[in-house]
Write a protein that holds these residues in place. Structure first.
Motif, mmCIF file in Angstrom:
data_model
loop_
_atom_site.group_PDB
_atom_site.id
_atom_site.type_symbol
_atom_site.label_atom_id
_atom_site.label_comp_id
_atom_site.label_asym_id
_atom_site.label_seq_id
_atom_site.Cartn_x
_atom_site.Cartn_y
_atom_site.Cartn_z
ATOM 1 N N VAL A 221 0.809 -1.203 0.000
ATOM 2 C CA VAL A 221 0.000 0.000 0.000
ATOM 3 C C VAL A 221 0.857 1.276 0.000
ATOM 4 O O VAL A 221 0.484 2.292 -0.574
ATOM 5 N N ALA A 222 2.035 1.223 0.612
ATOM 6 C CA ALA A 222 2.876 2.422 0.649
ATOM 7 C C ALA A 222 3.387 2.755 -0.752
ATOM 8 O O ALA A 222 3.507 3.917 -1.131
ATOM 9 N N ALA A 223 3.669 1.714 -1.530
ATOM 10 C CA ALA A 223 4.124 1.946 -2.902
ATOM 11 C C ALA A 223 3.001 2.519 -3.751
ATOM 12 O O ALA A 223 3.224 3.250 -4.708
ATOM 13 N N ARG A 224 1.768 2.198 -3.350
ATOM 14 C CA ARG A 224 0.630 2.777 -4.050
ATOM 15 C C ARG A 224 0.583 4.279 -3.786
ATOM 16 O O ARG A 224 0.314 5.074 -4.672
ATOM 17 N N GLU A 225 0.864 4.639 -2.547
ATOM 18 C CA GLU A 225 0.876 6.057 -2.194
ATOM 19 C C GLU A 225 1.925 6.789 -3.036
ATOM 20 O O GLU A 225 1.703 7.893 -3.523
ATOM 21 N N ALA A 226 3.080 6.144 -3.243
ATOM 22 C CA ALA A 226 4.173 6.784 -3.979
ATOM 23 C C ALA A 226 3.930 6.810 -5.485
ATOM 24 O O ALA A 226 4.464 7.663 -6.194
ATOM 25 N N SER A 227 3.110 5.869 -6.001
ATOM 26 C CA SER A 227 3.015 5.698 -7.455
ATOM 27 C C SER A 227 2.555 6.958 -8.169
ATOM 28 O O SER A 227 3.007 7.271 -9.268
ATOM 29 N N VAL A 228 1.648 7.688 -7.529
ATOM 30 C CA VAL A 228 1.111 8.896 -8.139
ATOM 31 C C VAL A 228 2.211 9.946 -8.315
ATOM 32 O O VAL A 228 2.303 10.624 -9.338
ATOM 33 N N TYR A 229 3.093 10.049 -7.309
ATOM 34 C CA TYR A 229 4.187 11.023 -7.392
ATOM 35 C C TYR A 229 5.226 10.599 -8.430
ATOM 36 O O TYR A 229 5.765 11.423 -9.160
ATOM 37 N N THR A 230 5.492 9.300 -8.460
ATOM 38 C CA THR A 230 6.423 8.797 -9.462
ATOM 39 C C THR A 230 5.933 9.168 -10.855
ATOM 40 O O THR A 230 6.691 9.663 -11.698
ATOM 41 N N GLY A 231 4.629 8.956 -11.078
ATOM 42 C CA GLY A 231 4.043 9.221 -12.396
ATOM 43 C C GLY A 231 4.120 10.687 -12.777
ATOM 44 O O GLY A 231 4.538 11.041 -13.884
ATOM 45 N N ILE A 232 3.746 11.550 -11.864
ATOM 46 C CA ILE A 232 3.673 12.963 -12.246
ATOM 47 C C ILE A 232 5.069 13.541 -12.446
ATOM 48 O O ILE A 232 5.274 14.434 -13.266
ATOM 49 N N THR A 233 6.050 13.010 -11.727
ATOM 50 C CA THR A 233 7.420 13.507 -11.916
ATOM 51 C C THR A 233 7.923 13.146 -13.313
ATOM 52 O O THR A 233 8.562 13.958 -13.988
ATOM 53 N N ILE A 234 7.610 11.927 -13.747
ATOM 54 C CA ILE A 234 7.991 11.527 -15.107
ATOM 55 C C ILE A 234 7.285 12.427 -16.124
ATOM 56 O O ILE A 234 7.878 12.886 -17.108
ATOM 57 N N ALA A 235 6.006 12.714 -15.862
ATOM 58 C CA ALA A 235 5.248 13.576 -16.776
ATOM 59 C C ALA A 235 5.880 14.965 -16.856
ATOM 60 O O ALA A 235 6.048 15.528 -17.937
ATOM 61 N N GLU A 236 6.249 15.518 -15.719
ATOM 62 C CA GLU A 236 6.866 16.856 -15.711
ATOM 63 C C GLU A 236 8.184 16.873 -16.469
ATOM 64 O O GLU A 236 8.524 17.849 -17.144
ATOM 65 N N TYR A 237 8.920 15.777 -16.350
ATOM 66 C CA TYR A 237 10.209 15.698 -17.035
ATOM 67 C C TYR A 237 10.024 15.802 -18.555
ATOM 68 O O TYR A 237 10.745 16.527 -19.240
ATOM 69 N N PHE A 238 9.015 15.094 -19.078
ATOM 70 C CA PHE A 238 8.763 15.195 -20.526
ATOM 71 C C PHE A 238 8.194 16.567 -20.890
ATOM 72 O O PHE A 238 8.462 17.088 -21.966
ATOM 73 N N ARG A 239 7.411 17.131 -19.994
ATOM 74 C CA ARG A 239 6.912 18.492 -20.219
ATOM 75 C C ARG A 239 8.081 19.460 -20.400
ATOM 76 O O ARG A 239 8.064 20.334 -21.268
ATOM 77 N N ASP A 240 9.110 19.269 -19.582
ATOM 78 C CA ASP A 240 10.259 20.174 -19.639
ATOM 79 C C ASP A 240 10.988 20.115 -20.976
ATOM 80 O O ASP A 240 11.767 20.993 -21.305
ATOM 81 N N MET A 241 10.739 19.025 -21.738
ATOM 82 C CA MET A 241 11.335 18.951 -23.082
ATOM 83 C C MET A 241 10.490 19.725 -24.089
ATOM 84 O O MET A 241 10.824 19.780 -25.262
ATOM 85 N N GLY A 242 9.346 20.245 -23.633
ATOM 86 C CA GLY A 242 8.476 20.983 -24.547
ATOM 87 C C GLY A 242 7.368 20.128 -25.127
ATOM 88 O O GLY A 242 6.789 20.471 -26.154
ATOM 89 N N TYR A 243 7.074 19.015 -24.474
ATOM 90 C CA TYR A 243 6.016 18.146 -24.989
ATOM 91 C C TYR A 243 4.698 18.383 -24.266
ATOM 92 O O TYR A 243 4.669 18.868 -23.143
ATOM 93 N N ASP A 244 3.614 17.986 -24.956
ATOM 94 C CA ASP A 244 2.315 17.939 -24.312
ATOM 95 C C ASP A 244 2.145 16.542 -23.739
ATOM 96 O O ASP A 244 2.156 15.556 -24.470
ATOM 97 N N VAL A 245 1.999 16.485 -22.440
ATOM 98 C CA VAL A 245 1.920 15.198 -21.763
ATOM 99 C C VAL A 245 0.525 15.036 -21.182
ATOM 100 O O VAL A 245 -0.033 15.992 -20.644
#
Lengths: 580, 461
Positions: free
Chosen positions: A297-321
């Motif tokens: 369950v703790a990894a479930r709590e973290a999964s959302v943050y893991t996902g959004i950080t990856i999304a932000e990283y691609f955003r920083d390249m100038g992509y629509d995520v």
């Protein structure tokens, strides 16, 4: 890095208390003889409270706890796309290799392949002034996505040397004059939003090919949407449709506390689907995070943050995520479970008092931004919510609705009638149309907003008329109102209903959506004329060409044929007048 | 671990025992209690720290006193598993109940079970024919699915579960299912009903039973389904069996979970059930499925009775969010004398689309199913309207739908307890026959090509 170590004092489910260390909040620690991964979530006198990302059965007090000095971070670099991770960025494929089909514990796996060599193409050159977020080169990660290599935030200076060629992601490809070595991989703590220059107003729609969404309740690129609905109403199907068809360049899909078989369906199906915008496999632009309901369950709590950080990283390249989180309720429940183990004073329905601020912080990481590198990028967040009993007065739904700008309300009644997508057109809303109208006028049709208003007001009128029909039957209504009911039925059955499992109907281009809406309005207008000229309601409703027009949407090439079908319908409706 | 016995009990509260100062004890470790009169009880560690341990006692804490000896066995709960489980009846703690010998273990399996890596799962897509039209046509079941029966007290969910157990098979395959049956807090009468039926049809030899009855310890119910699933996993993934797990009644299980939560003074979630009930249920339901590289499969049929027929009650609600659909039993249909009283409208199978269609059931299956649904839903809605305004106010289409709803219930849903309908002739052709009661122009969910091919009176011959 600190190697300070202490001892376990207490174990209660996923929560472990340690003594003898003084870590920082949210620092990652290694727990027990097996070195299970955990994160410090509370400091209490000399006790440190840790949430453990793996099963804790069999762990004993007295086993060691070791500090790592780092907060929970993800590895960012080439190799993210097409990957399937668990909640803490361990690739599920490598977990299968090391532990077989069942997920056991105590196994570490790097989020990115550190040995794989990628072809780095430098675009900056020695002597260039760079700072955090500056793009210095790219890697062709998949057929469709150029993975841009950026200077990690916090670094700046003049490039001393940079070279193209084959490198693994930890080898330096660029040296700054102050001696800083830049490799293709960077790490970022998941609970900290990645920086950007400024947030801009979203004014371009995220086109999803789903008629009710695009046409009536559009989401902007960089916007936020919530999809609450009881089980069986189609949250997951809607999320998957968005992951398949939305015109984002990168998709991050978080399966948070959901069904294993459903994740498998996504995993087996996505590699075979083609992206309608590029014609290449959809998987090429997708990263998935799968933390099923029975994983820790703790990894479930973290999964959302893991996902959004990856999304932000691609955003920083100038992509629509586009990021889909299915379901945020499971994430909230993970918080509740951990909070209750910490014996915190609960807020509403046992959820921690900080639930709504956590939700707000998460959705606030969406947005259209000017990146540090000066590009335009966006993260759109679409969160599914699973309210108990389908009652959206509960805390997670309410906390979500206060923040998101688009509400796609799923309705059990519609699902029971097999009206899919079961999105209620009366209760749903989008706050974006005003910001997007100019885009529609410029790119689709100058009267697009007006057509939309007509369609949605017809649906409103229908709802009012239905109340009367419930009392007196439809025959008691005047002819013009009976026609309105028929037109509204046509909107519902022909336009709003869309079969996600049908090869053709599953996706409608925005232009076609507009044509279909126009066809409905044309039917209304011409029927009114015909009926004024003496034709009966049954006559106009039953013209064969109308059925052809409606059934035609299941056939290839509908966009080319709709004009012709519409012409035929108009002709036949006009003829009904002559017959009378 | 040493066999040291502690006599340091400080508190006893409900099913929980609190001990002071012990050697380090592992979380979830198995515990043995020896009462002063020599009676033995079993338990499990729920919370452990340097100076305090909390143990839940499966048999209840009756007669436990401060002199009771507590021994920690140094391991988590394990079930002796072997092929020999098939044909046996065990109690809720995994001990033989049929008077037979102890199970000769081929392996000792941890009953908590590990999560299947989603990446290693095989997508379930093999259609299981149950011979019940309502299920086969409208909520088709596939191998590896978990499909609960949402019922309520006084409804024939047991008959339906047994009929499924008897008739379930893959079309065009001789592979039989092994049934693992798990009883949690059901009455002796219900239990006998199951056993007799399984005996009558010879299925008992192909079944493993784990039984905790209403008068057995309530806390034991928390491990009974885990034992059953551990056995199922072993048979499916080590011995290639296709296992059908039927467990009843999940509502009793959840009650026990709530009892433990209350004794621990945990912050309760909705209606007093613990906040982690979703995760707890998921750790059982998610043990259904198929995995890459293994031939066997686990298909689950949990039965739960909805308190007050309320589908929004936390037990059906949380179950519905985890399982791949649900089969809803309707009191209204039952009172009309229709068996099986399955209300197809709120029923759902999420894996249906993967398991039906050309090469699996029949090409027109999806279309027919959608049309049945739409027509029946329309007809039922009109019943409400007719009650107010009378049939005269209805137009032609509505009249046909109204009539269809009755025909559907009477001829399609209704079938006898031993009637095994095949999917093509028995179920889909029957559906087409019934759909002739509606004009084809109103059958908008049917693709024209299927009308041309299958409609009894309109097809191109």
């Amino acid at each position: 890095m600190s190697e300070e170590s202490g001892l376990i004092y207490r174990i209660s489910g996923p929560v472990v208390t340690a003594v003898g260390i003084s870590p920082r909040m949210y620092e990652v620690v290694r727990v027990g003889d097996e070195g299970l991964m955990g994160e410090v979530i509370e400091l209490h006198g000399d006790q440190s409270v840790i949430q453990v990302y793996e099963e804790t059965s069999g762990i004993k007090p007295g086993e060691p706890v070791v500090r790592t000095g780092q907060t929970l971070s993800v590895k960012l670099g080439p190799g993210l796309l097409t990957q399937i991770y668990d909640g803490i960025q361990r690739p599920l494929e490598s977990l299968e290799e090391t532990m077989g089909v069942f997920i056991t514990r105590g196994v570490d796996a790097d989020g990115l392949d550190l040995t794989k060599k990628w072809e780095f193409n430098a675009t900056a050159s020695a002597g260039d002034e760079v700072s955090g977020g500056s793009v210095i080169g790219f890697v062709q990660e998949t057929e469709t996505v150029e993975h841009k290599i950026m200077i990690p935030p916090g670094h700046s200076g003049k490039i001393a040397s940079i070279e193209s060629g084959e490198f693994d992601i930890t080898t330096s490809v660029c040296t700054l004059e102050d001696g800083t070595e830049i490799a293709m991989m960077q790490e970022w703590p998941v609970r900290t939003p990645r920086p950007f220059k400024q947030k801009n107003a979203p004014d371009v729609p995220l086109i999803t090919g789903q008629r009710i969404l695009d046409f009536l309740f559009p989401l902007a690129k960089g916007g936020t949407a919530g999809i609450p609905g009881p089980f069986g109403a189609g949250k997951t199907v809607t999320q998957q449709q968005l992951a398949r068809w939305s015109d984002a360049q990168i998709v991050v899909y978080i399966g948070c506390g959901e069904r294993g078989n459903e994740m498998t369906e996504v995993l087996t199906e996505f590699p075979h689907l083609t992206d309608p915008n590029t014609g290449k496999p959809l998987m090429n632009r997708t990263t998935m995070i799968a933390n099923t309901s029975n994983m820790p369950v703790a990894a479930r709590e973290a999964s959302v943050y893991t996902g959004i950080t990856i999304a932000e990283y691609f955003r920083d390249m100038g992509y629509d995520v586009a990021l889909m989180a299915d379901s945020t309720s499971r994430w909230a429940e993970a918080m509740r479970e951990i909070s209750s183990r910490l014996e915190e004073m609960p807020g509403e329905e046992g959820y921690p008092a900080y639930l709504s601020s956590r939700l707000a912080e998460f959705y606030e990481r969406a947005g259209r931004v000017q990146t540090l590198g000066g590009d335009d990028g966006s993260v759109s967040v679409i969160g599914a919510v699973s309210p108990p009993g389908g009652d959206i007065s509960e805390p997670v739904s309410q906390g979500t609705l206060r923040i998101v700008k688009v509400f796609w309300g799923l309705d059990a009644g519609l699902a029971r009638q097999r009206h899919f997508p079961a999105i209620n057109w009366l209760s749903s809303y989008s706050l974006y149309p005003q910001a997007l109208d100019q885009w529609y006028r410029d790119n689709i049709a100058s009267d697009f907003p007006e057509v939309r208003t007509k369609i949605s007001s017809l649906l409103q009128v229908e709802a009012e008329l239905q109340e009367i029909v419930q009392l007196v039957g439809s025959d008691a209504l005047p002819m013009d109102q009976q026609l309105t009911l028929e037109v509204a039925r046509m909107i519902r059955e022909f336009f709003l209903q869309q079969n996600a499992f049908h090869d053709v109907d599953t996706f409608s281009q925005l232009g076609l959506q507009y044509e279909m809406a126009k066809a409905i309005l044309a039917f209304q207008e011409e029927s009114e004329k015909a009926m004024a000229g003496g034709a009966g309601l049954e006559d106009v409703v039953n013209v064969p060409a109308r059925t052809d027009l409606m059934r035609g949407r299941f056939e290839e090439g509908y966009a080319e044929r709709i004009g012709e079908l519409l012409g035929e319908m108009s002709k036949q409706i006009a003829e009904t007048m002559e017959d009378n | 671990m040493s066999g040291k016995e502690y006599r340091t009990i400080t508190d006893v509260k409900g099913p929980l025992v609190f001990l002071e100062k012990t050697e380090p004890v592992a979380y979830n470790e198995i515990v043995q209690l020896r009462l002063s009169d020599g009676t033995m009880k079993n338990g499990q560690v729920l919370d452990t720290s340097d100076d305090k341990v909390i143990v839940q006692v499966f048999e209840g804490t009756e007669s436990v006193d401060r002199q009771t000896g507590v021994k920690f066995l140094g391991d988590v709960f394990r079930l002796p598993v072997s092929k020999g489980l098939i044909g046996r009846i065990l109690d809720g703690a995994g001990k033989p109940r049929d008077g037979g010998p102890e199970i000769v273990a081929e392996d000792m399996a941890d009953i908590i079970g590990a999560a299947i890596n989603p990446y290693s799962r095989e997508s379930p897509e093999q259609f299981i024919q149950t011979g019940i039209s309502a299920i086969d046509a409208c909520t088709s079941l596939v191998r590896g699915q978990k499909l609960p029966i949402f019922s309520a007290s006084g409804l024939p969910h047991n008959d339906i579960a047994l009929q499924i157990a008897r008739q379930a098979r893959l079309v065009g395959s001789d592979d039989d299912f092994v049934v693992v049956f798990c009883a949690m807090g059901i009455t002796a009468e219900e239990y006998n009903f199951f056993v007799q039926d399984l005996e009558r049809t010879g299925a008992l030899e192909n079944a493993a039973l784990f039984v905790n009855l209403a008068d057995d310890p309530a806390v034991e119910r928390l491990i009974t389904p885990r034992l059953a699933l551990t056995a199922a996993e072993y048979l499916a993934f080590e011995h290639d069996y296709h296992v059908l797990v039927i467990y009843t009644d999940m509502t009793n299980y959840c009650e026990s979970l709530r009892q433990i939560g209350a004794a621990r003074e945990e912050v309760p979630g909705r209606r007093g059930y613990p906040g982690y009930m979703y995760t707890d249920l998921a750790m059982m339901y998610e043990r259904a499925g198929m995995v890459k590289g293994k031939k066997g499969s686990i298909t689950q049929f949990p039965i739960l009775t909805m308190p007050g027929d309320d589908i929004t009650h936390p037990i059906p609600d949380l179950s519905g969010y985890i399982t791949e659909g649900q089969i809803v039993i309707s009191r209204e249909l039952h009172q009309k004398g229709i068996y099986p009283p399955i209300n197809v409208l709120p029923s759902l199978s999420r894996l249906m689309n993967a398991g039906i269609g050309e090469g699996k059931t029949r090409e027109d299956h999806k279309s027919v199913s959608d049309q049945l649904y739409a027509a029946y839903a329309g007809g039922r809605e009109l019943r409400g309207l007719v009650a107010i305004v009378g049939e005269d106010a209805l137009n032609e289409r509505d009249l046909q739908l109204l009539k269809f709803a009755d025909i559907f219930e009477d001829q399609f849903l209704r079938q006898s307890r031993d009637e095994d309908r095949s999917i093509d002739e028995g179920t889909l052709d029957l559906a087409w026959n019934l759909l002739t009661n509606i004009d084809t122009k109103y059958l908008v969910r049917l693709d024209q090509k299927w009308i041309d091919k299958y409609h009894p009176t309109e097809k191109n011959s």
